[in-house]
Design an enzyme around this catalytic site. Sequence first.
Site, PDB file in Angstrom:
ATOM      1  N   HIS A 103       1.170  -3.700  -3.817  1.00  0.00           N
ATOM      2  CA  HIS A 103       1.545  -4.359  -2.558  1.00  0.00           C
ATOM      3  C   HIS A 103       0.902  -3.629  -1.392  1.00  0.00           C
ATOM      4  O   HIS A 103       0.410  -2.510  -1.546  1.00  0.00           O
ATOM      5  CB  HIS A 103       3.068  -4.495  -2.408  1.00  0.00           C
ATOM      6  CG  HIS A 103       3.797  -3.268  -1.969  1.00  0.00           C
ATOM      7  ND1 HIS A 103       4.126  -2.246  -2.832  1.00  0.00           N
ATOM      8  CD2 HIS A 103       4.284  -2.898  -0.761  1.00  0.00           C
ATOM      9  CE1 HIS A 103       4.800  -1.303  -2.182  1.00  0.00           C
ATOM     10  NE2 HIS A 103       4.909  -1.661  -0.916  1.00  0.00           N
ATOM     11  N   HIS A 133       0.761  -2.201   2.702  1.00  0.00           N
ATOM     12  CA  HIS A 133       1.472  -1.705   3.880  1.00  0.00           C
ATOM     13  C   HIS A 133       0.595  -1.983   5.102  1.00  0.00           C
ATOM     14  O   HIS A 133      -0.256  -1.167   5.441  1.00  0.00           O
ATOM     15  CB  HIS A 133       1.744  -0.203   3.758  1.00  0.00           C
ATOM     16  CG  HIS A 133       2.919   0.144   2.914  1.00  0.00           C
ATOM     17  ND1 HIS A 133       3.350   1.441   2.726  1.00  0.00           N
ATOM     18  CD2 HIS A 133       3.786  -0.646   2.225  1.00  0.00           C
ATOM     19  CE1 HIS A 133       4.425   1.435   1.941  1.00  0.00           C
ATOM     20  NE2 HIS A 133       4.692   0.181   1.609  1.00  0.00           N
ATOM     21  N   ASP A 169      10.980   0.650  -0.515  1.00  0.00           N
ATOM     22  CA  ASP A 169      10.282   0.713  -1.813  1.00  0.00           C
ATOM     23  C   ASP A 169      11.092   1.556  -2.792  1.00  0.00           C
ATOM     24  O   ASP A 169      11.270   1.188  -3.959  1.00  0.00           O
ATOM     25  CB  ASP A 169       8.890   1.349  -1.665  1.00  0.00           C
ATOM     26  CG  ASP A 169       7.899   0.451  -0.949  1.00  0.00           C
ATOM     27  OD1 ASP A 169       8.030  -0.776  -1.048  1.00  0.00           O
ATOM     28  OD2 ASP A 169       6.990   0.991  -0.292  1.00  0.00           O
ATOM     29  N   GLU A 174       2.739  -8.477   4.334  1.00  0.00           N
ATOM     30  CA  GLU A 174       2.608  -7.751   3.077  1.00  0.00           C
ATOM     31  C   GLU A 174       2.264  -8.740   1.964  1.00  0.00           C
ATOM     32  O   GLU A 174       2.847  -9.818   1.882  1.00  0.00           O
ATOM     33  CB  GLU A 174       3.915  -7.026   2.719  1.00  0.00           C
ATOM     34  CG  GLU A 174       4.217  -5.863   3.659  1.00  0.00           C
ATOM     35  CD  GLU A 174       5.216  -4.869   3.069  1.00  0.00           C
ATOM     36  OE1 GLU A 174       5.527  -4.940   1.869  1.00  0.00           O
ATOM     37  OE2 GLU A 174       5.669  -4.009   3.847  1.00  0.00           O
TER      38      GLU A 174
END
Lengths: 157, 90
Positions: free
Chosen positions: A102, A104, A115, A42
């Site tokens: 960010h 995934h 999250d 990530e």
Amino acid sequence: MIAAKEIVLTYKENHKKDRYIIVPIIIRRQIERLLEGNYPNEGVGFFYGDEKDNYRIIKRILPVKNVKEGDQRKRFEIDPRDYLQAEKFAEEWSLSLLGIYHSHPNHPAIPSVHDLKRAVPYFSYIILSIENSITQDWTSWRLDEKVKLFEQENLVI
Amino acid sequence: MAKIIIPTPLRKFTGNQAAISTNGNTIREAIVDLTNQHPDLKNHLLDATGQIRSFVRIFLGDEDILSLQKEETMVAESSIVSIVPAIAGG
């Protein structure tokens, strides 16, 4: 862990808030290149811009290191010192710190339980789903503090 | 006495003020004074027992108070204290 991402509801279903995040093409390419480069881990960073009414336009980004110890394929963490610096940049650039992007890796662009657990108010959370180093999808979310669920925002990219 | 810098996500609870002057001789006293001035911040900074939440980090200048005397770290009138949300996700 994968099952938790799929079963537990982290967002309001069938509900898109009347909010817009505008991502200029240059910023879009920057974010995709950075997060695809982090694959299969990530990647994460901050984004800045201006806000008016229900519109947020991204003008700059600040990539930061994922400092999560251990497996970074399903988790990210930002060093508090990087956060401090990120706030200072907002002042220096006279821009608002609007949120966090960010990735995934190998998962849909839907907020995970983690999250949601760590979400802070106000920030937009942009999530990119990435498979085999190629971006598949973009979404953006904001925490609804009253119900403790994410609300999806409209991305203009 | 210390000036506390409010992180962007929590400024909605301080009427958009980025910095708040507080009373108190320690970090703990300053944070409690801050939550008295702006009660909507309390849930975000303190847990049910009044301790600073684990997802909230506090810096005195450039130093994490965890490497100082934690909540009992002394502050002066010229001190700049920053609240830092510990950002993470998955």
